[in-house]
Write a protein that holds these residues in place. Sequence first.
Motif: not given
Length: 146
Positions: A49-51, A63-68, A79-80, A86-93
């Motif tokens: 989990g990320t913050k 931003a908060v999210g989940l990465i593997k 993450d959100a 801006t407010s968005t859901d993103r794909t991160v890598s």
Amino acid sequence: MMNFKIQRFFTTLIIGSVSALTISDAISQKVNAQGAPSCNNATIRGSYGTKFTGTFNAQQLAAVGLIKFDGRGNFQGTDAFTSDDTSTDRTVSGTYSVKQDCSLKIVFVATGTAFLSGAIVDGGKEIFLIQTNLGSVLTGTLKKVN
């Protein structure tokens, strides 16, 4: 009779001293082994989990999210993200590289590219990060998902 008592006293003293030194050496080796971390890319394999919070180019963001992490130097997730405009859901890598001393470098790709430095703590259960891009005061914490 007196020589026997003196011999027994010195024998007991020597055995006690050797035992104390052996125990002391074993404790010292265990403390030294615990004091010298040994990490690699596989140390942070799995989901976290990320913050993140801070500023980038004078703009507040979070931003908060989940990465593997794959254990081989790559990660992906979602993450959100929110900022002043801006407010968005993103794909991160991105990619990561872990040093033996448990420090790490991350190249984080989302809407842009961020460069992060950090430290792995508690055997990989948590990671502390700071963005190193100029104009950034952004910090983050990652926690292992059980």
